[in-house]
Motif scaffolding. Structure first.
Motif, PDB file in Angstrom:
ATOM      1  N   GLY A 132     -35.566 -68.343  70.123  1.00 29.48           N
ATOM      2  CA  GLY A 132     -34.817 -67.201  70.611  1.00 29.48           C
ATOM      3  C   GLY A 132     -35.283 -66.670  71.951  1.00 29.48           C
ATOM      4  N   VAL A 133     -36.372 -67.255  72.514  1.00 32.00           N
ATOM      5  CA  VAL A 133     -36.837 -66.844  73.834  1.00 32.00           C
ATOM      6  C   VAL A 133     -35.854 -67.344  74.879  1.00 32.00           C
ATOM      7  N   LYS A 134     -35.456 -66.476  75.777  1.00 28.76           N
ATOM      8  CA  LYS A 134     -34.469 -66.847  76.782  1.00 28.76           C
ATOM      9  C   LYS A 134     -35.064 -67.808  77.804  1.00 28.76           C
ATOM     10  N   ALA A 135     -34.251 -68.756  78.229  1.00 25.38           N
ATOM     11  CA  ALA A 135     -34.679 -69.674  79.282  1.00 25.38           C
ATOM     12  C   ALA A 135     -34.948 -68.899  80.553  1.00 25.38           C
ATOM     13  N   GLY A 136     -36.015 -69.277  81.256  1.00 26.36           N
ATOM     14  CA  GLY A 136     -36.367 -68.620  82.504  1.00 26.36           C
ATOM     15  C   GLY A 136     -37.419 -67.538  82.367  1.00 26.36           C
ATOM     16  N   VAL A 137     -37.740 -67.137  81.133  1.00 25.68           N
ATOM     17  CA  VAL A 137     -38.751 -66.098  80.908  1.00 25.68           C
ATOM     18  C   VAL A 137     -40.143 -66.699  81.084  1.00 25.68           C
ATOM     19  N   LYS A 138     -41.021 -65.974  81.754  1.00 25.99           N
ATOM     20  CA  LYS A 138     -42.387 -66.445  81.994  1.00 25.99           C
ATOM     21  C   LYS A 138     -43.138 -66.635  80.678  1.00 25.99           C
ATOM     22  N   PHE A 139     -43.992 -67.665  80.635  1.00 23.54           N
ATOM     23  CA  PHE A 139     -44.855 -67.864  79.479  1.00 23.54           C
ATOM     24  C   PHE A 139     -45.665 -66.588  79.216  1.00 23.54           C
ATOM     25  N   GLY A 140     -45.893 -66.271  77.947  1.00 21.71           N
ATOM     26  CA  GLY A 140     -46.718 -65.130  77.588  1.00 21.71           C
ATOM     27  C   GLY A 140     -48.189 -65.410  77.850  1.00 21.71           C
ATOM     28  N   PRO A 141     -49.040 -64.360  77.822  1.00 21.07           N
ATOM     29  CA  PRO A 141     -50.459 -64.527  78.158  1.00 21.07           C
ATOM     30  C   PRO A 141     -51.227 -65.445  77.224  1.00 21.07           C
ATOM     31  N   LYS A 142     -50.728 -65.656  76.006  1.00 22.92           N
ATOM     32  CA  LYS A 142     -51.436 -66.502  75.050  1.00 22.92           C
ATOM     33  C   LYS A 142     -50.780 -67.875  74.871  1.00 22.92           C
ATOM     34  N   TYR A 143     -49.759 -68.158  75.680  1.00 26.41           N
ATOM     35  CA  TYR A 143     -48.949 -69.350  75.417  1.00 26.41           C
ATOM     36  C   TYR A 143     -49.728 -70.645  75.636  1.00 26.41           C
ATOM     37  N   PHE A 144     -50.469 -70.741  76.743  1.00 26.59           N
ATOM     38  CA  PHE A 144     -51.289 -71.939  76.964  1.00 26.59           C
ATOM     39  C   PHE A 144     -52.289 -72.105  75.833  1.00 26.59           C
ATOM     40  N   ASN A 145     -52.907 -71.012  75.411  1.00 24.45           N
ATOM     41  CA  ASN A 145     -53.931 -71.088  74.366  1.00 24.45           C
ATOM     42  C   ASN A 145     -53.336 -71.502  73.024  1.00 24.45           C
ATOM     43  N   ILE A 146     -52.108 -71.093  72.749  1.00 20.54           N
ATOM     44  CA  ILE A 146     -51.446 -71.483  71.496  1.00 20.54           C
ATOM     45  C   ILE A 146     -51.341 -72.998  71.400  1.00 20.54           C
ATOM     46  N   TRP A 147     -50.883 -73.616  72.470  1.00 24.59           N
ATOM     47  CA  TRP A 147     -50.720 -75.075  72.460  1.00 24.59           C
ATOM     48  C   TRP A 147     -52.071 -75.783  72.504  1.00 24.59           C
ATOM     49  N   TRP A 148     -53.031 -75.212  73.223  1.00 24.17           N
ATOM     50  CA  TRP A 148     -54.383 -75.776  73.266  1.00 24.17           C
ATOM     51  C   TRP A 148     -54.990 -75.776  71.863  1.00 24.17           C
ATOM     52  N   LYS A 149     -54.837 -74.655  71.148  1.00 21.42           N
ATOM     53  CA  LYS A 149     -55.395 -74.552  69.795  1.00 21.42           C
ATOM     54  C   LYS A 149     -54.702 -75.535  68.832  1.00 21.42           C
ATOM     55  N   LYS A 150     -53.389 -75.727  69.009  1.00 20.52           N
ATOM     56  CA  LYS A 150     -52.688 -76.704  68.177  1.00 20.52           C
ATOM     57  C   LYS A 150     -53.261 -78.102  68.388  1.00 20.52           C
ATOM     58  N   ALA A 151     -53.499 -78.452  69.641  1.00 18.48           N
ATOM     59  CA  ALA A 151     -54.058 -79.768  69.952  1.00 18.48           C
ATOM     60  C   ALA A 151     -55.469 -79.904  69.384  1.00 18.48           C
ATOM     61  N   CYS A 152     -56.280 -78.840  69.513  1.00 14.77           N
ATOM     62  CA  CYS A 152     -57.637 -78.862  68.979  1.00 14.77           C
ATOM     63  C   CYS A 152     -57.622 -79.072  67.457  1.00 14.77           C
ATOM     64  N   TRP A 154     -58.176 -79.348  86.549  1.00 19.17           N
ATOM     65  CA  TRP A 154     -58.430 -79.938  87.872  1.00 19.17           C
ATOM     66  C   TRP A 154     -58.956 -78.906  88.858  1.00 19.17           C
ATOM     67  N   TYR A 155     -58.465 -77.658  88.735  1.00 20.36           N
ATOM     68  CA  TYR A 155     -58.790 -76.619  89.717  1.00 20.36           C
ATOM     69  C   TYR A 155     -59.363 -75.400  88.998  1.00 20.36           C
ATOM     70  N   PRO A 156     -60.671 -75.430  88.670  1.00 27.03           N
ATOM     71  CA  PRO A 156     -61.277 -74.375  87.842  1.00 27.03           C
ATOM     72  C   PRO A 156     -61.296 -72.995  88.469  1.00 27.03           C
ATOM     73  N   LYS A 157     -61.020 -72.877  89.766  1.00 26.70           N
ATOM     74  CA  LYS A 157     -61.037 -71.541  90.364  1.00 26.70           C
ATOM     75  C   LYS A 157     -59.842 -70.700  89.924  1.00 26.70           C
ATOM     76  N   VAL A 158     -58.825 -71.326  89.309  1.00 30.37           N
ATOM     77  CA  VAL A 158     -57.621 -70.610  88.902  1.00 30.37           C
ATOM     78  C   VAL A 158     -57.746 -70.150  87.452  1.00 30.37           C
ATOM     79  N   ARG A 159     -57.574 -68.861  87.231  1.00 28.37           N
ATOM     80  CA  ARG A 159     -57.614 -68.303  85.882  1.00 28.37           C
ATOM     81  C   ARG A 159     -56.256 -68.467  85.204  1.00 28.37           C
ATOM     82  N   PRO A 160     -56.239 -68.473  83.852  1.00 36.06           N
ATOM     83  CA  PRO A 160     -54.965 -68.616  83.144  1.00 36.06           C
ATOM     84  C   PRO A 160     -53.919 -67.593  83.562  1.00 36.06           C
ATOM     85  N   GLY A 161     -54.315 -66.313  83.718  1.00 37.69           N
ATOM     86  CA  GLY A 161     -53.366 -65.283  84.127  1.00 37.69           C
ATOM     87  C   GLY A 161     -52.790 -65.551  85.498  1.00 37.69           C
TER      88      GLY A 161
END
Length: 295
Positions: A194-214, A122-129
């Motif tokens: 084993g990832v603790k709740a509250g920890v920020k998503f890693g830099p590749k996390y969005f891409n992992i799920w995107w690739k699974k969907a693809c 929706w908002y392409p000006k925002v980068r994944p990082g």
């Protein structure tokens, strides 16, 4: 600067240091610099251009630091030409199918996975990082905006939310226990990995799920960033001018737009509305339907 940038700078300086061995900085001239870039490092010109930037910045620092003592002069650096590869994109229909598949496979695990990818479309000006660094306190759904305090452009970046998008964010927020303003918005819930709740998503996390969907949809070769940003901007090119896209959608700054700090709010909202309409009305989301389908 990020730890990744530090590692990159360190690696370039180490490679150059090995090439020039024990030479003093004042002994390294244009010839030695040219020879370094003419060596076979097994990398392309785009990488060499990045290395050149590191070394050029290093020399600027040295010259400024030592100018009174040793009167060092700034050497000339070779021109390194390269062409950026065209990243594979998808059409709007495929983009929406991928995002919907992300919702289907990730909703039960964490609805914020889908929401992060959806917001970037929706908002392409925002980068994944930048999206990953978003904190709870950066979101104002009452007044319909999000601020990114430390984007790549250095100055704070704002996006103006459509009211329906604010509603979606609030509904997703309500599904996870409340958090302090400084907590990362895109964070893990209790997981089996084993990832603790509250920890920020890693830099590749969005891409992992995107690739699974693809993969589920038989689409290959498209990562999340070009899939949500470049695809969207390319599609908008059919109904908006390059200047409108730059000013109202991507927010990228060039000489023509350096006088602007924030895009006009009304124009930015109109641009987002056009985008949502182009995506086939996908901005209207019923969270209760997501809950039912997840079950």
């Amino acid at each position: 600067i990020s730890s990744k940038q530090v590692r990159h700078i360190s690696r370039v300086l180490e490679l150059a240091g090995k090439s020039w061995d024990l030479m003093q900085i004042k002994e390294i001239t244009e010839g030695e610099i040219d020879d370094f870039f003419l060596m076979d490092h097994g990398v392309g010109n785009k990488t060499l251009a990045n290395w050149k930037t590191v070394l050029h910045d290093f020399w600027k620092w040295i010259v400024r630091r030592e100018k009174r003592r040793s009167k060092l002069e700034m050497p000339e650096f070779p021109e390194i030409k390269f062409e950026l590869e065209m990243k594979k994109i998808v059409n709007m229909e495929d983009q929406q199918d991928i995002i919907e598949e992300v919702r289907r496979i990730s909703w039960e695990a964490n609805p914020r996975i889908w929401l992060g990818i959806r917001l970037m479309s929706w908002y392409p000006k925002v980068r994944p990082g930048e999206m990953l660094n978003l904190q709870e306190g950066h979101i104002n759904c009452k007044d319909n905006w999000i601020v990114f305090p430390q984007p790549k452009e250095k100055k704070p970046k704002f996006i103006h939310l459509l009211p329906e998008h604010s509603k979606i964010i609030q509904e997703v927020q309500s599904m996870i226990p409340s958090a302090l303003p400084e907590m990362y918005f895109f964070r893990h819930l209790k997981t089996k990995s084993g990832v603790k709740a509250g920890v920020k998503f890693g830099p590749k996390y969005f891409n992992i799920w995107w690739k699974k969907a693809c993969k589920n949809l038989g689409i290959s070769g498209v990562s999340v960033y070009p899939g949500v940003k470049h695809s969207t901007v390319t599609a908008l090119g059919t109904i908006m001018s390059p200047e409108e896209i730059q000013h109202d959608v991507t927010g990228h700054v060039s000489d023509a737009f350096k006088r602007y700090f924030l895009p006009d709010v009304n124009r930015a909202v109109v641009a987002t509305r056009k985008l949502s309409e182009m995506q086939g009305g996908q901005h209207v989301v019923n969270i209760s339907d997501h809950k039912k389908s997840a079950k």
